[in-house]
Design a protein around this motif. Structure first.
Motif: not given
Length: 303
Positions: A22-30
């Motif tokens: 479980h994590l939090h993604r600030a940016f990625g795959f955009g």
């Protein structure tokens, strides 16, 4: 001197990665140009081992570099080149995947069951996509800390800052990677390179990052630390702050202070072909990587 405008503040979003971390993604795959040369940033933390214990089992990378920074607990790692090690609290690992590597990262909690770390992906330029893979593991004691007169402290992980040089070197994006703590009520201006992509990620406390169009903050109904600022406008835990161009940023720390990562790097401005953990420049290169995975030729001999 020119203050960088704040283009956007946004909260990192919950995500599950690996075998159930479980994590939090600030940016990625955009949009890969948004933070060029950086591709992805994850904040993984938990107070209970069921949130992270399954970790990130064996998986491939090609065409990128990954930067893992551990604050609490440990990350045990291994790779297809035979490297093995454990990242403890305060340490950092910079992995250049280059032509291809298989590795795993398995988080472990501290005595209280807590685990906290970050992972940043940096793109490699086309000339280095197929370079020989390598690791750099840096212990927490080897990362310099510099403290200013007002109590602001910075851990210099990469690049030069306030007369100190970080221990990680030879990275294609030539980034600056800082862990900055500003004490309660302090207002701090920090110099940054005008031509580098720059972002901040707040992970403790809260602060107000000044905008060039409103350098004293958003003037609203509540007086706060000597200025009228609505406390809701403070950037708090798990907030990404994106900046425009300029050569400095200013932050006003909240009542508990603020701690954030400040990361900058030179944009590559190259085409990106991206699928999962593999980032190349063309679809053909991406398809070749998939063929290499299928036929067992993904790992290349050292050259």
């Amino acid at each position: 001197m020119s203050l960088r405008p704040v283009l956007e503040t946004r909260r990192a979003q919950p995500h599950i990665e690996g075998a159930g971390v479980h994590l939090h993604r600030a940016f990625g795959f955009g949009d890969p140009s948004e933070q060029d040369p950086f591709l992805l940033f994850d904040d993984f933390r938990g107070d209970h081992e069921e949130l992270y214990k399954e970790g990130f089992p064996w998986h491939p990378h090609r065409g990128i570099e990954t930067i893992t920074y551990v604050l609490a607990g440990e990350v045990e790692h291994g790779d297809s080149l035979g490297n093995r090690g454990v990242l403890g609290a305060g340490s950092v690992q910079w992995m250049t995947a280059g032509s291809g590597i298989l590795h795993q990262e398995m988080p472990r909690g501290n005595a209280q069951g807590q685990m906290h770390g970050f992972q940043l992906w940096a793109n490699l330029p086309s000339s280095l996509k197929m370079t020989t893979p390598r690791y750099q593991d840096i212990g927490g004691d080897d990362i310099p800390v510099v403290i200013d007169d007002d109590g602001t402290a910075a851990r210099v992980i990469m690049g030069e800052f306030w007369g100190k040089k970080g221990p990680v070197d030879g990275i294609a994006a030539d980034p600056q990677y800082l862990d900055i703590s500003v004490p309660p009520g302090a207002r701090k201006t920090i110099k940054v390179d005008t031509y580098r992509q720059t972002f901040a990620y707040v992970f403790a406390g809260a602060g107000l990052f000044s905008d060039a169009s409103a350098p004293e903050g958003v003037l609203l109904e509540k007086e706060y630390m000597g200025q009228e600022v609505n406390i809701r406008d403070l950037s708090g835990n798990r907030t990404l702050v994106r900046f425009g161009t300029g050569d400095e940023i200013t932050v006003q720390a909240g009542p508990e202070g603020v701690r954030f990562l400040l990361v900058s790097g030179a944009p590559l401005k190259e085409p990106v072909a991206w699928h999962g953990p593999i980032v190349m420049n063309t679809q053909e290169e991406l398809m070749q990587a998939m063929r290499d995975l299928r036929n067992g030729t993904f790992i290349k001999p050292a050259h």
